[in-house]
Enzyme design. Structure first.
Site, PDB file in Angstrom:
ATOM      1  N   ARG A  23       0.829  -1.198   0.000  1.00 15.29           N
ATOM      2  CA  ARG A  23       0.000   0.000   0.000  1.00 15.29           C
ATOM      3  C   ARG A  23       0.866   1.251   0.000  1.00 15.29           C
ATOM      4  NH1 ARG A  23      -4.299  -2.510   4.014  1.00 15.29           N
ATOM      5  NH2 ARG A  23      -5.614  -3.425   2.453  1.00 15.29           N
ATOM      6  N   GLY A  25      -9.660  -7.300  -3.993  1.00  9.22           N
ATOM      7  CA  GLY A  25      -8.842  -6.375  -3.215  1.00  9.22           C
ATOM      8  C   GLY A  25      -8.769  -6.799  -1.758  1.00  9.22           C
ATOM      9  N   CYS A  26      -8.516  -5.839  -0.893  1.00 12.90           N
ATOM     10  CA  CYS A  26      -8.388  -6.120   0.538  1.00 12.90           C
ATOM     11  C   CYS A  26      -9.638  -6.818   1.063  1.00 12.90           C
ATOM     12  CB  CYS A  26      -8.169  -4.807   1.295  1.00 12.90           C
ATOM     13  SG  CYS A  26      -8.203  -4.974   3.081  1.00 12.90           S
ATOM     14  N   PHE A  27      -9.441  -7.936   1.765  1.00 14.58           N
ATOM     15  CA  PHE A  27     -10.609  -8.691   2.222  1.00 14.58           C
ATOM     16  C   PHE A  27     -11.371  -8.015   3.351  1.00 14.58           C
ATOM     17  CE2 PHE A  27      -7.184 -11.807   4.090  1.00 14.58           C
ATOM     18  CZ  PHE A  27      -6.721 -10.845   4.969  1.00 14.58           C
ATOM     19  N   TRP A  28     -10.790  -7.015   4.005  1.00 10.72           N
ATOM     20  CA  TRP A  28     -11.530  -6.316   5.061  1.00 10.72           C
ATOM     21  C   TRP A  28     -12.834  -5.724   4.523  1.00 10.72           C
ATOM     22  CZ3 TRP A  28      -6.811  -2.929   6.867  1.00 10.72           C
ATOM     23  CH2 TRP A  28      -5.880  -3.744   7.531  1.00 10.72           C
TER      24      TRP A  28
END
Length: 245
Positions: A10, A67-70
């Site tokens: 990032r 993308g980001c799993f959050w």
């Protein structure tokens, strides 16, 4: 619990007036990072799939990467009919299914979410419509927002032949309409195993609502879900912690 590693890929940039943000996780682990420059996209309305599954019995699972799993986990935790959404890894092998390896780009995995849902309440096609419209941008190749690398690719991991058929047809339908203005790069990857991520990644959006990355990149996705899909939105998320209790 070990300290949570910072997301290596990032590109965090910061105005001079904003300092380092440090997050204290459950169990005392910490995660320090700087505010990313890019924010989540605005709500994007797309047509529903013309080919969809019929409501079955029991529960079914879907595995999606965007993308980001959050953020992806957070979105589907707020979808009616979803009883569980687990952050994890898909596309690679068991020995590389760890956050340090995946986040460093040292595996074939993508950060993914395994969604357990009731097909009588929400269909697989409806899940894909949410995935393509508010959960991520399917026109970005090997990246989402500030995250880059194949571990953040847009990918669908069908759990049944019917899911593969529906996903392929829907991608063709959306590309045919030209609704995005760009070609969809989402890949359909058959036969992948899913490996749950470490405990500190589960329910991350819910547990850390003021964390800068969540505020800028992921909370807007929840807001977009409520705006674009009000009939499917649920205010109380289906948490992994609740499913285990």
């Amino acid at each position: 619990m070990p300290s949570t590693p910072a997301r290596r890929s990032r590109p965090f940039r910061l105005a001079a007036s904003i300092g380092l943000a440090t997050l204290v996780l459950a169990g005392g682990a910490t995660l320090a990072s700087r505010l990313p420059a890019q924010a989540a996209e605005a709500a994007f309305i797309i047509p529903a799939p013309t080919l969809d599954a019929k409501g079955g019995t029991g529960t079914e699972t879907a595995i999606l990467a965007g993308g980001c799993f959050w953020g992806v986990q957070g979105v589907f935790q707020h979808v009616k009919g979803v009883s569980n959404a687990v952050s994890g890894y898909a596309g690679g092998t068991a020995d590389t299914a760890t956050y340090p390896i995946v986040s460093g780009g040292g595996s074939d995995h993508a950060e993914a979410v395994q969604i357990t849902y009731d097909p009588k309440q929400v269909t697989y096609g409806e899940i894909l419509q949410i995935y393509f419209s508010v959960a991520h941008d399917p026109t970005q190749l090997n990246r989402q927002g500030p995250d880059s690398g194949t571990q953040y690719r847009s990918a669908i991991f069908p759990t049944t032949p019917e899911q593969a058929k529906i996903a392929k047809a829907y991608i063709g339908q959306l590309d045919g309409t030209g609704v995005y203005g760009e070609k969809i790069v989402t890949k359909i990857e058959d036969g992948a195993r899913f490996f749950p991520a470490e405990a500190y990644h589960q329910d991350f959006l819910f547990q850390n609502p003021t964390y800068p990355y969540i505020v800028i990149n992921d909370q807007p996705k929840i807001d977009n879900l409520k705006q674009v899909f009000p009939q499917q939105f649920r205010a109380e998320p289906a948490l992994v912690a609740s499913a285990k209790s």
